[in-house]
Scaffold this motif. Sequence first.
Motif, PDB file in Angstrom:
ATOM      1  N   PRO A   4       0.828  -1.215   0.000  1.00  0.00           N
ATOM      2  CA  PRO A   4       0.000   0.000   0.000  1.00  0.00           C
ATOM      3  C   PRO A   4       0.862   1.265   0.000  1.00  0.00           C
ATOM      4  N   LEU A   5       0.323   2.355  -0.579  1.00  0.00           N
ATOM      5  CA  LEU A   5       1.005   3.643  -0.585  1.00  0.00           C
ATOM      6  C   LEU A   5       0.827   4.334   0.769  1.00  0.00           C
ATOM      7  N   GLN A   6       1.682   5.329   1.038  1.00  0.00           N
ATOM      8  CA  GLN A   6       1.476   6.200   2.210  1.00  0.00           C
ATOM      9  C   GLN A   6       0.223   7.038   2.002  1.00  0.00           C
ATOM     10  N   ARG A   7       0.056   7.523   0.768  1.00  0.00           N
ATOM     11  CA  ARG A   7      -1.097   8.371   0.427  1.00  0.00           C
ATOM     12  C   ARG A   7      -2.380   7.573   0.401  1.00  0.00           C
ATOM     13  N   HIS A   8      -3.502   8.283   0.622  1.00  0.00           N
ATOM     14  CA  HIS A   8      -4.812   7.647   0.541  1.00  0.00           C
ATOM     15  C   HIS A   8      -5.266   7.649  -0.920  1.00  0.00           C
ATOM     16  N   VAL A   9      -5.302   6.481  -1.545  1.00  0.00           N
ATOM     17  CA  VAL A   9      -5.648   6.375  -2.972  1.00  0.00           C
ATOM     18  C   VAL A   9      -6.538   5.145  -3.185  1.00  0.00           C
ATOM     19  N   PRO A  10      -7.281   5.097  -4.276  1.00  0.00           N
ATOM     20  CA  PRO A  10      -7.993   3.861  -4.619  1.00  0.00           C
ATOM     21  C   PRO A  10      -7.041   2.899  -5.341  1.00  0.00           C
TER      22      PRO A  10
END
Length: 429
Positions: A145-151
């Motif tokens: 998963p990324l640090q950023r909140h993304v779909p």
Amino acid sequence: MSAAIQLDRPADNASMRLRVEGRIANHDSEFEGAIEINTETGLIEHVGPRTGKSDLDLDRQIIFPGFGDLHIHAREDASQLHAYQEDFATVSAAALHGGVTHVADMPNNPRAPVDDATYAEKEKLTAKSAVHVTLYAGIGPETNPLQRHVPYKAFMGPSVGDLFFASQEQLEEVIAKYRGKNVSFHCEDPGILQESKSAATHEQRRPASAEITATGFALTLIERYGLIGKLCHYSTKDGLELIAAAKARGVRVTAEAAPHHLFFDDSMLTDENRLWLQMNPPLRGREDRLALIAALRDGVVDYLATDHAPHTLEEKRKGRSGVPHLDTYGAFATWLMAEHGFSVKDIARVCAYNPGKFVKEFLPEKFGYGFGMIAPGYVGSLTILNPDAPFTVRREEMKTKCGWSPFEGFTLPGRVTYTVLEGKVYPTD
Ligand SMILES: [Zn+2]
């Protein structure tokens, strides 16, 4: 695409407003009214009764909240390897032409956005697009998963690109790391695709059972790992029952339907059109098609999402899967109304409200309450349709760089007349 219309008002007017009046359709209400959009913030400031003063003449037309397409392939990434098919500037022109005011772009690029660095690199390129682009990050065998909140998007079996899994076990191992995330699934079981690979036709090589089996597994993963799940380009009648049952027991899952699966079925395939109508998942039977239309109308399926896949004419002749749709999105919505009993509120729900709800948590702050409603505080983007102005689809009028449409030669019952983007008016006729 013509440039945005300049409003006939003094340029020194500090707070410019675009006034649009007429028949307004939200997902939960339909009324005659007036909308005021602040052209500097791009947000809707006021919605009230008609005043007789509109910047646009919208006789016999319907004003919807700006449509959003949650499944497109804009093809551009830092490698630029596929930008000959489409890029963020041309995809934006095709979207505006089709009445689409925001899009969500899939990650199966040569340089796939799978971590914070590759995601940020691709995001920079979206500045070329006038319509807002939400990017999905890819999930592959090696990703986190990324640090950023993304779909996120997970391809369960091989389609177009390298982000896919060989088995259910391999997929589950990776998904376990994405607990609680927003994950969209391309549901085709890799094992069944493998077993079917020497069948005679494209449709037989990607059978309905591949989607149904993968759906069952995706729903299990969504429940087991607390995901917010979405099933992409849904196509099979029996799978729809699994989705309806999952929703009924409270699983957080939504589903998309694409125009090609709603308009065409395998009984319509001929030697002439077979290659042009090749996509993954493939066209299904007439019963599947009619069940899908009913499911979109009745709320089992949530979004009209195109899977806009721009391949060149030459690539299509060689059997590449995928078809372009952004240019015809709004006109296609009028077909759902005219031929399949969709109310204007149904269209507002599946083309605007539900897509707006999906992207809301990923939007920059300047978008206020986001897309999908005509109400104060929401983005001042509108899709204006004339449902009674037939639109014959012609290749030369398409704005997509790939330059063709699966609807060429068909006449859809209505058309997009204006796309309003954050207070700017784009005529589309
Ligand atoms: Zn796709």
